[in-house]
Write a protein that holds these residues in place. Structure first.
Motif, short mmCIF file in Angstrom:
data_model
loop_
_atom_site.label_atom_id
_atom_site.label_comp_id
_atom_site.label_asym_id
_atom_site.label_seq_id
_atom_site.Cartn_x
_atom_site.Cartn_y
_atom_site.Cartn_z
N VAL A 1 0.84 -1.20 0.00
CA VAL A 1 0.00 0.00 0.00
C VAL A 1 0.88 1.25 0.00
O VAL A 1 0.64 2.21 -0.74
CB VAL A 1 -0.93 -0.01 1.23
CG1 VAL A 1 -1.47 1.39 1.52
CG2 VAL A 1 -2.09 -0.97 1.01
N LYS A 2 1.91 1.25 0.83
CA LYS A 2 2.81 2.40 0.89
C LYS A 2 3.55 2.60 -0.44
O LYS A 2 3.87 3.74 -0.81
CB LYS A 2 3.80 2.23 2.04
CG LYS A 2 3.13 2.27 3.41
CD LYS A 2 4.13 2.07 4.55
CE LYS A 2 3.43 2.14 5.90
NZ LYS A 2 4.37 1.94 7.03
N ALA A 3 3.81 1.51 -1.14
CA ALA A 3 4.45 1.62 -2.45
C ALA A 3 3.53 2.31 -3.46
O ALA A 3 3.97 3.17 -4.23
CB ALA A 3 4.83 0.23 -2.96
N VAL A 4 2.26 1.93 -3.46
CA VAL A 4 1.31 2.58 -4.37
C VAL A 4 1.21 4.07 -4.04
O VAL A 4 1.20 4.92 -4.93
CB VAL A 4 -0.08 1.91 -4.28
CG1 VAL A 4 -1.09 2.67 -5.13
CG2 VAL A 4 0.00 0.46 -4.74
N TYR A 5 1.15 4.37 -2.75
CA TYR A 5 1.10 5.78 -2.33
C TYR A 5 2.32 6.53 -2.86
O TYR A 5 2.22 7.62 -3.42
CB TYR A 5 1.03 5.87 -0.81
CG TYR A 5 0.79 7.28 -0.29
CD1 TYR A 5 -0.48 7.68 0.10
CD2 TYR A 5 1.83 8.20 -0.19
CE1 TYR A 5 -0.72 8.97 0.57
CE2 TYR A 5 1.61 9.49 0.27
CZ TYR A 5 0.34 9.87 0.65
OH TYR A 5 0.12 11.15 1.10
N GLN A 6 3.49 5.95 -2.69
CA GLN A 6 4.72 6.61 -3.13
C GLN A 6 4.74 6.80 -4.64
O GLN A 6 5.20 7.83 -5.13
CB GLN A 6 5.94 5.80 -2.69
CG GLN A 6 7.26 6.47 -3.06
CD GLN A 6 8.46 5.68 -2.57
OE1 GLN A 6 8.38 4.94 -1.59
NE2 GLN A 6 9.58 5.83 -3.24
N LYS A 7 4.26 5.81 -5.38
CA LYS A 7 4.27 5.91 -6.84
C LYS A 7 3.47 7.12 -7.32
O LYS A 7 3.89 7.83 -8.24
CB LYS A 7 3.69 4.63 -7.46
CG LYS A 7 3.60 4.68 -8.99
CD LYS A 7 3.08 3.39 -9.56
CE LYS A 7 2.87 3.49 -11.06
NZ LYS A 7 4.10 3.83 -11.81
N TYR A 8 2.33 7.37 -6.69
CA TYR A 8 1.46 8.45 -7.15
C TYR A 8 1.69 9.77 -6.42
O TYR A 8 1.52 10.84 -7.01
CB TYR A 8 0.00 8.03 -7.00
CG TYR A 8 -0.44 7.04 -8.04
CD1 TYR A 8 -0.89 7.45 -9.29
CD2 TYR A 8 -0.39 5.67 -7.79
CE1 TYR A 8 -1.28 6.54 -10.25
CE2 TYR A 8 -0.78 4.75 -8.75
CZ TYR A 8 -1.22 5.19 -9.98
OH TYR A 8 -1.60 4.28 -10.94
N MET A 9 2.06 9.69 -5.14
CA MET A 9 2.11 10.90 -4.33
C MET A 9 3.50 11.26 -3.82
O MET A 9 3.71 12.36 -3.31
CB MET A 9 1.17 10.76 -3.11
CG MET A 9 -0.27 10.41 -3.46
SD MET A 9 -1.06 11.61 -4.55
CE MET A 9 -1.27 13.00 -3.43
#
Length: 669
Positions: free
Chosen positions: A433-441
């Motif tokens: 989840v934190k990876a997805v957050y980092q990718k976009y934000m």
């Protein structure tokens, strides 16, 4: 803190009126390993209620097609050192999960400890359990096509020997390397030599017809290998010790499986340049009489990756896009963030392209899945997990939640959560989840307090100053440890360690809390990270055998000149040269020339250019760039042919390169 064991009964009665009974029972922490606590036992017992341990499909598939295996397996290098051992995992065979292991991870370890040569389907075989990755053989008209190479030469050689002991001498017509991670190309030296390789200037058909071995890779393979394994190679190696538990033993209170295999072999890593690159999104060809269809899947598990279908054999190789576990969108050793949405899309694309006719799906880790109905469900469930993580994270982002908040909120749908092959043995829901957050934000959560935070030690020192009595904090932390609040205890005691690394009691209590978190973890990588941190808090890092942290292996030797210069720029300490600007004519005897500009400690380079007024002229072989970057005097003397110009400036330039330490601190400042 004072020990209370020696006080008299009378004194104890007096103190009882002042101190809570929980504190009275406390003793000083020690450096010894601890057994699982009652809280950990209870948490691990709950796993049996969540998952259906009577479902044996994965166990049956892990053993299906078995042909042969040595009675015991230890692979050694030329010096006689064991670089891979199945003997180390004998403790799991036929044994129930102990209190100190998540029962689901224990079961996964047992299945990964099944090793030997297996038939996947007619004319396709795998050697499994000789490394973290598999070695796969596909029969062709005049020999064998190999899929992936394992992580090191010794393991690949041993796997090839097992195969040939049953199937006869194997002429390798082609090696298909599915993607740009070392456990998929690093064993190439155990399979073929440089002299065996086909001429890369020929077409693929001509390469195969030549009788030499074609090395087939996805588009972007070479760049992905160099960028991921070289530029931050030192940091990744150090962090890999945590992810793979390389400093830990194997046992009930130590390292288990990492979910995609048992662990990484510690042999010699090989590398050869590919002879053919697949550039079409779907590429059909025939390799020595075998029809093969390649499907490029960039930015999934690797920046450069591809699946391969063998339609006549009704077999689909899913590389590392399906692995029988939830994989990493971000890997703990450090890597570029992976595209969860694209990952799901490429799996469903594979279903559309190949799914209707396929009767077996197999991959570079773990075991195959058989039967079209099973395969359709396997592909659908795997794609759905990545799509869910992607979509749900973005939904919460748009509602204003931060990555830490989302990681604590999100939960897989029950029907997906209970599927054995989507369990969190390698990747986890929380860090994906934190990876997805980092990718976009990115890293910033929009809270300006976090724009310029104090570095960890400074923050810890101020916090301890505010807390006041460190002994009192430790007393409270011990009480919370007894309650099973291990995450909080680890956090607060690690703060004390960052404020004062010599605080032995804080170190030991932090280790104890991390140890319990490790015992509870279903992810093998998380377990290893927790237990390695506990190990280093108790023992330090001074006993590690220091070695150079600078890249110098076979992979680095094959970098092109520009990539080597990029690496040199990374190794240059700008502070040593920030008041200097000068130029260097770099004349490569085996490549084109470059003009280097050192501009206030920043290295810029210009291909094909020279400056007649340059301050220095360095004539060298291409790999001399690495020798200078590594401050390798022996390499410099062998590779650098001449240096013209200001000798003092040349020495200053060479001395600006940084000597890296292999074992920088992680769990302490």
């Amino acid at each position: 803190m004072k020990r209370l064991a020696a006080i008299t009964i009378c004194s104890a009665m007096l103190i009882t009126s002042v101190l809570p009974s929980a504190v009275l029972a406390q003793e000083e922490c020690s450096s010894e390993k601890k057994p699982a606590t009652a809280v950990t036992k209870e948490i691990n017992e709950e796993v049996y209620q969540l998952l259906d341990f009577s479902d044996t499909q994965e166990e049956e598939f892990a053993a299906r097609g078995f042909i042969s295996a040595p009675e015991s397996l230890e692979i050694k290098n030329d010096n006689g050192n064991v670089i891979w051992s199945q003997v180390d995992y004998d403790f799991v065979r036929g044994q129930d999960a102990p209190d100190s292991a998540n029962p689901s991870l224990w079961r996964n370890t047992q299945l990964n400890a099944v090793y030997g040569l297996f038939e996947v389907t007619e004319d396709i075989y795998q050697v499994r359990g000789y490394d973290v990755a598999n070695l796969t053989f596909v029969r062709s008209e005049n020999g064998w096509i190999i899929l992936d190479c394992m992580s090191n030469n010794e393991s690949a050689k041993a796997a090839l020997e097992l195969f040939e002991s049953e199937m006869g001498e194997a002429h390798i017509v082609a090696v298909v390397i599915s993607h740009a991670h070392v456990d998929h190309y690093g064993g190439i030296g155990g399979l073929v030599s440089q002299e065996d390789l086909a001429d890369s200037s020929l077409s693929l058909e001509e390469q195969i017809a030549s009788g030499k071995t074609a090395i087939i890779v996805p588009e972007g393979f070479v760049d992905a290998v160099m960028e991921e394994n070289v530029f931050v190679g030192t940091a990744m190696k150090r962090r890999s010790m945590y992810q793979y538990g390389l400093a830990l033993g194997k046992g009930k209170q130590e390292s288990l499986s990492v979910g995609i295999g048992l662990t990484v072999g510690q042999g010699e890593v090989g590398y050869v340049n590919p002879t053919f690159e697949v550039t079409e999104s779907v590429f059909e060809t025939t390799i020595d009489g075998v029809k093969a269809v390649f499907q490029l899947t960039p930015d999934t598990e690797s920046p450069a990756e591809m699946n391969t279908c063998f339609p006549e054999k009704k077999a689909l190789w899913m590389a590392e896009n399906c692995t029988g576990t939830l994989h990493n969108l971000y890997t703990l050793r450090g890597a570029q963030i992976r595209d969860a949405n694209g990952w799901a899309r490429y799996i469903t694309e594979a279903q559309s392209l190949f799914g209707d006719e396929v009767e077996v799906v197999f991959q570079s880790h773990n075991w195959p899945h058989w039967g079209n109905d099973v395969i359709q469900e396997y592909l659908t469930n795997t794609a759905a997990v990545y799509k869910f993580i992607h979509d749900q994270t973005l939904l919460y982002i748009n509602q204003g939640y931060t990555s830490t908040e989302i990681a604590s909120m999100i939960k897989l749908p029950e029907s997906l959560e209970k599927v054995w092959y989507t369990r969190q043995y390698y990747g986890t829901l929380k860090h994906n989840v934190k990876a997805v957050y980092q990718k976009y934000m990115g890293w910033y959560d929009a809270n300006p307090v976090h724009l310029d935070e104090l570095e960890p030690s400074a923050y810890a020192e101020k916090l301890v100053e505010y807390l006041g009595d460190t002994d009192k904090v430790l007393e409270m932390a011990k009480e919370d440890y007894e309650k099973g609040e291990y995450q909080w205890v680890a956090q607060i005691t690690n703060t004390l360690v960052y404020a004062d690394p010599e605080n032995e009691q804080a170190r030991f209590l932090c280790a104890d809390a991390l140890e319990q978190l490790g015992y509870q973890a279903e992810s093998g990588a998380w377990r290893n990270a927790y237990l390695t941190a506990a190990f280093e808090l108790r023992n330090g890092t001074d006993f590690y055998q220091e070695k150079s942290g600078t890249v110098a292996g076979s992979t680095a030797q094959n970098m092109n000149a520009q990539t080597m210069l990029d690496y040199m720029g990374i190794m240059m300490d700008t502070e040593k040269l920030e008041d200097k600007s000068f130029t260097i004519n770099l004349q490569l005897t085996d490549d084109e020339n470059y003009l280097l500009k050192i501009h206030h400690g920043v290295l810029l380079y210009y291909a094909g250019e020279q400056d007649e007024n340059a301050d220095l002229t360095i004539r060298t072989k291409r790999t001399g760039i690495l020798a200078i970057a590594a401050r390798n005097e022996e390499g410099i003397s062998k590779l650098v042919e001449s240096v013209e110009g200001d000798e003092k400036l040349y020495k200053t330039f060479c001395d600006s390169m940084t000597s890296l330490q292999s074992y920088f601190n992680i769990i302490e400042p």
